[in-house]
Structure formats: C-alpha cells, structure tokens
Design a protein around this motif. Sequence first.
Motif, PDB file in Angstrom:
ATOM      1  N   TYR A 115       0.813   5.365   1.410  1.00 51.45           N
ATOM      2  CA  TYR A 115       0.167   6.422   1.977  1.00 51.45           C
ATOM      3  C   TYR A 115       0.724   7.820   2.079  1.00 51.45           C
ATOM      4  CZ  TYR A 115      -1.852   2.432   4.937  1.00 51.45           C
ATOM      5  OH  TYR A 115      -2.590   1.220   5.259  1.00 51.45           O
ATOM      6  N   SER A 142      -2.195  12.500  10.174  1.00 46.31           N
ATOM      7  CA  SER A 142      -2.086  11.354  10.098  1.00 46.31           C
ATOM      8  C   SER A 142      -2.022  10.744   8.860  1.00 46.31           C
ATOM      9  CB  SER A 142      -3.223  10.508  10.824  1.00 46.31           C
ATOM     10  OG  SER A 142      -2.896   9.406  11.001  1.00 46.31           O
ATOM     11  N   LEU A 143      -1.712   9.286   8.754  1.00 44.93           N
ATOM     12  CA  LEU A 143      -1.560   8.500   7.360  1.00 44.93           C
ATOM     13  C   LEU A 143      -3.046   8.589   6.800  1.00 44.93           C
ATOM     14  CD1 LEU A 143       0.730   7.696   9.324  1.00 44.93           C
ATOM     15  CD2 LEU A 143       1.062   5.985   7.859  1.00 44.93           C
ATOM     16  N   TYR A 175      -7.717  -8.452  18.664  1.00 39.05           N
ATOM     17  CA  TYR A 175      -8.799  -8.652  18.143  1.00 39.05           C
ATOM     18  C   TYR A 175      -9.817  -9.253  18.984  1.00 39.05           C
ATOM     19  CZ  TYR A 175      -5.980 -13.111  17.360  1.00 39.05           C
ATOM     20  OH  TYR A 175      -5.521 -14.032  17.551  1.00 39.05           O
ATOM     21  N   PHE A 227      -9.676  -1.650   6.897  1.00 40.41           N
ATOM     22  CA  PHE A 227     -10.845  -1.805   5.850  1.00 40.41           C
ATOM     23  C   PHE A 227     -11.729  -2.854   5.991  1.00 40.41           C
ATOM     24  CE2 PHE A 227     -10.275   2.467   2.984  1.00 40.41           C
ATOM     25  CZ  PHE A 227      -9.174   2.950   3.597  1.00 40.41           C
ATOM     26  N   TYR A 259      -7.526  -6.815   4.375  1.00 42.23           N
ATOM     27  CA  TYR A 259      -6.375  -7.139   5.456  1.00 42.23           C
ATOM     28  C   TYR A 259      -5.302  -6.014   5.609  1.00 42.23           C
ATOM     29  CZ  TYR A 259      -8.813 -11.620   5.754  1.00 42.23           C
ATOM     30  OH  TYR A 259      -9.816 -12.618   5.926  1.00 42.23           O
ATOM     31  N   ASN A 260      -5.381  -5.495   6.734  1.00 44.26           N
ATOM     32  CA  ASN A 260      -4.063  -4.589   7.013  1.00 44.26           C
ATOM     33  C   ASN A 260      -4.051  -3.363   5.992  1.00 44.26           C
ATOM     34  OD1 ASN A 260      -3.574  -6.030   9.079  1.00 44.26           O
ATOM     35  ND2 ASN A 260      -2.231  -7.359   7.818  1.00 44.26           N
ATOM     36  N   LYS A 261      -5.046  -3.104   5.205  1.00 41.87           N
ATOM     37  CA  LYS A 261      -5.259  -1.927   4.387  1.00 41.87           C
ATOM     38  C   LYS A 261      -5.951  -0.839   5.633  1.00 41.87           C
ATOM     39  CE  LYS A 261      -8.610  -0.945   1.148  1.00 41.87           C
ATOM     40  NZ  LYS A 261      -9.279  -0.985  -0.219  1.00 41.87           N
ATOM     41  N   LEU A 262      -5.209   0.062   6.179  1.00 39.02           N
ATOM     42  CA  LEU A 262      -5.654   0.483   7.261  1.00 39.02           C
ATOM     43  C   LEU A 262      -6.086   1.796   7.245  1.00 39.02           C
ATOM     44  CD1 LEU A 262      -2.206  -0.613   9.321  1.00 39.02           C
ATOM     45  CD2 LEU A 262      -4.686  -1.732   9.540  1.00 39.02           C
ATOM     46  N   ASN A 265      -4.944 -10.015  10.968  1.00 40.23           N
ATOM     47  CA  ASN A 265      -4.384 -10.028  12.325  1.00 40.23           C
ATOM     48  C   ASN A 265      -2.970 -10.006  12.128  1.00 40.23           C
ATOM     49  OD1 ASN A 265      -7.113  -9.622  13.290  1.00 40.23           O
ATOM     50  ND2 ASN A 265      -7.167 -11.884  13.566  1.00 40.23           N
ATOM     51  N   SER A 276      -9.938  -6.163  13.973  1.00 40.89           N
ATOM     52  CA  SER A 276      -8.675  -6.261  14.543  1.00 40.89           C
ATOM     53  C   SER A 276      -8.345  -4.792  14.702  1.00 40.89           C
ATOM     54  CB  SER A 276      -7.913  -7.025  13.589  1.00 40.89           C
ATOM     55  OG  SER A 276      -7.679  -6.471  12.291  1.00 40.89           O
ATOM     56  N   PHE A 332      -5.050  -1.801  15.798  1.00 39.63           N
ATOM     57  CA  PHE A 332      -3.517  -1.745  15.578  1.00 39.63           C
ATOM     58  C   PHE A 332      -3.206  -0.464  16.471  1.00 39.63           C
ATOM     59  CE2 PHE A 332      -2.629  -5.431  12.831  1.00 39.63           C
ATOM     60  CZ  PHE A 332      -3.737  -5.649  12.218  1.00 39.63           C
ATOM     61  N   GLY A 359      -0.677 -10.191   4.248  1.00 43.71           N
ATOM     62  CA  GLY A 359      -2.261 -10.270   3.671  1.00 43.71           C
ATOM     63  C   GLY A 359      -3.227 -11.107   4.364  1.00 43.71           C
ATOM     64  N   ALA A 388       1.439  -4.970   9.429  1.00 40.32           N
ATOM     65  CA  ALA A 388       1.576  -4.043   8.401  1.00 40.32           C
ATOM     66  C   ALA A 388       2.726  -3.082   8.524  1.00 40.32           C
ATOM     67  CB  ALA A 388       0.332  -3.254   7.888  1.00 40.32           C
ATOM     68  N   PHE A 414       0.876  -1.173  -0.035  1.00 44.66           N
ATOM     69  CA  PHE A 414      -0.068  -0.116  -0.007  1.00 44.66           C
ATOM     70  C   PHE A 414       0.729   1.254  -0.096  1.00 44.66           C
ATOM     71  CE2 PHE A 414      -3.593  -2.632   1.033  1.00 44.66           C
ATOM     72  CZ  PHE A 414      -3.163  -3.425   1.837  1.00 44.66           C
ATOM     73  N   PHE A 469      -6.299   5.104   9.723  1.00 42.63           N
ATOM     74  CA  PHE A 469      -5.504   5.712  10.934  1.00 42.63           C
ATOM     75  C   PHE A 469      -6.302   6.699  11.571  1.00 42.63           C
ATOM     76  CE2 PHE A 469      -1.498   3.673  11.292  1.00 42.63           C
ATOM     77  CZ  PHE A 469      -1.287   3.129   9.584  1.00 42.63           C
ATOM     78  N   THR A 478       2.448  -6.137   3.766  1.00 44.79           N
ATOM     79  CA  THR A 478       1.925  -7.192   4.841  1.00 44.79           C
ATOM     80  C   THR A 478       1.565  -8.486   3.913  1.00 44.79           C
ATOM     81  OG1 THR A 478       0.043  -7.731   6.107  1.00 44.79           O
ATOM     82  CG2 THR A 478      -0.483  -6.319   3.954  1.00 44.79           C
ATOM     83  N   PHE A 502      -1.416  -5.437  18.559  1.00 48.41           N
ATOM     84  CA  PHE A 502      -2.538  -5.568  17.834  1.00 48.41           C
ATOM     85  C   PHE A 502      -3.559  -6.507  18.641  1.00 48.41           C
ATOM     86  CE2 PHE A 502      -2.722  -9.869  16.295  1.00 48.41           C
ATOM     87  CZ  PHE A 502      -1.669 -10.484  16.109  1.00 48.41           C
TER      88      PHE A 502
END
Lengths: 115, 112
Positions: free
Chosen positions: A35, A42-43, B51, B93, B97-100, A101, B32, B34, A98, A104, A33, B102, A96, B49
């Motif tokens: 950012y 923030s990001l 969950y 999102f 997964y892990n497309k975050l 949990n 989840s 983070f 992918g 990243a 990704f 913040f 990540t 993290f």
Amino acid sequence: SAVISQKPSRDICQRGTSLTIQCQVDSQVTMMFWYRQQPGQSLTLIATANQGSEATYESGFVIDKFPISRPNLTFSTLTVSNMSPEDSSIYLCSGTPGTANTEAFFGQGTRLTVV
Amino acid sequence: QKEVEQNSGPLSVPEGAIASLNCTYSDRGSQSFFWYRQYSGKSPELIMFIYSNGDKEDGRFTAQLNKASQYVSLLIRDSQPSDSATYLCAVPFSGGYNKLIFGAGTRLAVHP
C-alpha cells in the motif's frame, strides 16, 4: 497474529534513483499486499505480491515503476523506481492468512522522501 | 468501483464520552468490514472486524453493521486521550480476502 518486519523505516533519496523496501513475516502468509499512504491521505493499494509469479497491480500502478518480488511465503520486496518528489509517501506491506474475515496486519511502514 | 466514505473530522470529544465514528460503503455485496486505528507516524492496527448485521462488542469498542443501509460504525465508550488517532474503515475488494479498500479515515481527538 504474525509480525512483519519492514525496512528501511525511512529514507531520503535523490530523484531519478530507486529504493527497494523489504518485508519479512515471521510466519507463512497466503497473501501479501503493498500500500501507499500519501501525506494526509488514506491507504491506497498498489499491488498484490504473488508468491513465485508476477504481482497483480491496481489501476494507476505499473510494474515498471513498482516492481515487486515475492520469492516465498514470508518475504516480499517493493522497488520504487526512477523516483520523483511525487513518490514521497509512506509505503506499507500487509499480510494475511488469506481466509475470509481474518486480520490483515501491517509492517511498520517506510517513510520515503524524494528530493 | 467500490467506495468507502468517512467523515475526515476532526471529531473532538471530551474524556469519558462516547465517540461515534461512521462509515458508508457503496458495494451491497460487501461481506466483512474492518476498523483500524492509526496513530500519527505509525502503521494501522486492527481494532475490530464485523460481518453480521447488528452489534459486536469488544471491551470499550462496539462495531455496528447495517447492511440494508450500507452503514458501519464504531463506538468508543469512556473515551480516553490515548484513543486520539485516525480511525480507518476498510472493506475487502470483491473476492479478494483482505485486499482492502480504505476510507479516508476519521481523526479523533479526545480532550481531558
């Protein structure tokens, strides 16, 4: 966790020009990704870099302005095109495995100043 | 639209005290959560993290999750000046997964 090498770490660019930022991961990652972090903010997610296909952009970001490549599972580039001072930010790539949990992790960031 | 809310601070605590950082989120479906730490001029690094509802401890750090209240917190025990940083809460999102997403981050200042 994997290590992401991002370059350049910083640059000062003239308005109207373009800058390409590179990220190299030391192991294969499923997801990458990009950012943006504007000063004092923030990001914000720009896009998901998809391996071998066009990136998926978030609302407010378009391919013409931020073209992204991801030719394989360990490398991606983000280009900031036709820059203006409003593009001055820190740009970060993230990777990540992918799966849910899991961590990243981030590259060191590119601090871009447009003058 | 998912939202993640944090108090921007600064939160100032004396050395040795407990720092409590809070985060609320809008999407009940979030699974989840983070916590990242970001030193000035550096990239974010993962602290913890979580969950599952309840507490998760790792050294001086404890993450607490209450899904019914849509609330997640980070406690830092025995705060040290080296803990002074911005702490970012992040939520994936939906389905990504892990497309975050913040939060704005809370700036913590630990003074001697």
